[in-house]
Scaffold this active site. Structure first.
Site, short mmCIF file in Angstrom:
data_model
loop_
_atom_site.label_atom_id
_atom_site.label_comp_id
_atom_site.label_asym_id
_atom_site.label_seq_id
_atom_site.Cartn_x
_atom_site.Cartn_y
_atom_site.Cartn_z
N TRP A 102 40.81 28.38 38.28
CA TRP A 102 40.41 28.98 39.56
C TRP A 102 40.57 30.49 39.54
O TRP A 102 39.75 31.22 40.10
CB TRP A 102 41.12 28.32 40.74
CG TRP A 102 40.65 26.92 40.93
CD1 TRP A 102 41.37 25.77 40.76
CD2 TRP A 102 39.30 26.50 41.26
NE1 TRP A 102 40.56 24.68 40.97
CE2 TRP A 102 39.30 25.09 41.28
CE3 TRP A 102 38.11 27.18 41.53
CZ2 TRP A 102 38.14 24.35 41.57
CZ3 TRP A 102 36.96 26.44 41.82
CH2 TRP A 102 36.99 25.05 41.84
N ASP A 172 44.72 32.85 46.71
CA ASP A 172 43.93 31.64 46.90
C ASP A 172 44.90 30.47 47.01
O ASP A 172 45.36 29.94 46.00
CB ASP A 172 42.98 31.46 45.71
CG ASP A 172 42.25 30.12 45.75
OD1 ASP A 172 42.43 29.37 46.73
OD2 ASP A 172 41.48 29.84 44.80
N LYS A 196 41.92 20.16 50.51
CA LYS A 196 43.07 19.72 49.74
C LYS A 196 44.23 19.39 50.67
O LYS A 196 44.69 18.26 50.71
CB LYS A 196 43.50 20.79 48.74
CG LYS A 196 42.76 20.75 47.42
CD LYS A 196 41.51 21.55 47.38
CE LYS A 196 40.76 21.41 46.08
NZ LYS A 196 40.23 22.68 45.58
#
Ligand SMILES: *Cc1c(COP(=O)(O)O)cnc(C)c1O
Length: 360
Positions: A102, A172, A196
């Site tokens: 990511w 993030d 999530k």
């Protein structure tokens, strides 16, 4: 009806109490005669839902008044571009830490807008660790420092917050937000896709210091401008109303569970149990440096990759689903966010022990 233990990395499990409440309210929300999905986002019913969700999120995370809380779309992936567009503020450079898949995506996108300095990377260690802070090559004139507190694929988590001095810290938090208390004031901008640990897919939350807004890169579309969203209570256009509502129910559920301090205790215990079971066996293996193992995503391999398929099949029969690891890592990955009950971990460990006895 039988609910499984779903170890998906995202979209992930939601608390059953939340789903039941949504079911009760599905056809007629609070005597309005309509579903939340059918409401005008500007009507007083939805406005009350939206305001309560924001107030509860502010309470849970302790978000001060000088931060805007935005309810956006486009996923965390849209933030990879919106962060530089909104936060470069006339500067030309930004620092990024590369700790996994990511981070890499965020870096690749930022390169369209500025000079990216990868101040530290664990790529040479196959993303199984976090480079020590002393080795980071930070720039004093960076517009911001970006990192990924939890790498969802590698299962690597920062259990500390770096001190970037006066450089704004941007994170993030897609796969770790709300898993434990944090000090929001250490960050200039926190963003997270909802699917999530917040609610359903389709909603992205951005928490950003208001004094940084209003200096977008030239040509930034209105719909990608944080300040425009902040001034319009995230109603610049039609927001993802149902995802916002459902996330609000999750915030109420978290408050009833003892807030984030309560969740942290449970999450820590869940993760420790699973890592202990992996470490005690020579059949299962987790490659991550123990000091940065994730509380949320636990990748592990079996001694023999040919056993992956029977492992997954037999696990699914026990109601343990979506354990297949990311294709870049292989093996298994158990994502154990807030909504995964402790019984899910206990059942997984029991199954792992039985499977090992049978096949070791
Ligand atoms: C899932 C995830 C993303 C991507 O989120 P989308 O909402 O699908 O864009 C980005 N960063 C992290 C850390 C993630 O876990």
């Amino acid at each position: 009806m039988s609910r499984c233990f779903n170890f998906s990395a995202g979209p992930a499990m939601l608390p059953v109490e939340v789903l039941e409440r949504a079911q009760q309210e599905m056809l007629d929300w609070n005597g309005s005669g309509m579903s939340v999905m059918e409401m005008s986002h500007r009507g007083k019913e939805f406005m009350s839902i939206a305001e309560k969700a924001e107030a509860d999120l502010r309470e849970l995370l302790g978000i001060p008044g000088d931060y805007a809380v935005l309810f956006l779309q486009g996923g965390a992936s849209a933030q990879f571009a919106m962060v530089p567009m909104n936060l470069l503020r006339g500067k030309t450079k930004a620092d990024y830490i590369n700790t996994g898949a990511w981070s890499k995506k965020a870096i690749a996108e930022a390169k369209h807008y500025c000079e990216v300095n990868v101040a530290a990377s664990s790529e040479a260690q196959n993303f199984t660790t976090i480079p020590p802070f002393e080795t980071w090559k930070l720039q004093k004139d960076a517009a911001y420092l970006h990192y990924t507190p939890n790498e969802t694929i590698g299962g690597v988590e920062f259990h500390w917050v770096p001190d970037a001095g006066d450089v704004p810290l941007v994170v993030d938090m897609s796969s770790t937000i709300l898993s434990r208390p944090i000090d929001v004031t250490k960050f200039a901008c926190i963003y997270a896709g909802a699917q999530k640990n917040i609610g359903p897919a389709g909603l992205t939350i951005v928490i950003v210091r208001k004094d940084l807004l209003g200096q977008t890169v030239k040509g930034t579309p209105t719909i990608l401008d944080y300040q425009q969203h902040a001034e319009n209570d995230s109603m610049l256009n039609t927001p993802p109303t149902y995802a916002w509502y459902l996330s609000g129910l999750v915030f109420e559920w978290l408050k009833a569970k003892g807030g984030l301090a309560g969740m942290a205790e449970i999450n820590k215990r869940k993760a420790q149990k699973l890592y202990a079971a992996i470490d005690q066996s020579s059949f299962y293996h987790n490659p991550v440096d123990p000091v940065c193992r994730s509380w949320m995503n636990v990748p592990f391999t079996l001694a023999n990759a040919e056993l992956d398929k029977p492992f997954l099949e037999q696990a699914a029969k026990r109601g343990l689903k979506t354990l297949k690891g990311h294709r870049s890592v292989g093996g298994m990955r158990a994502s154990i966010y807030n909504a995964m009950p402790e019984a899910g971990i206990d059942t997984l460990i029991e199954f792992m022990r039985e499977f090992e006895k049978e096949h070791a």
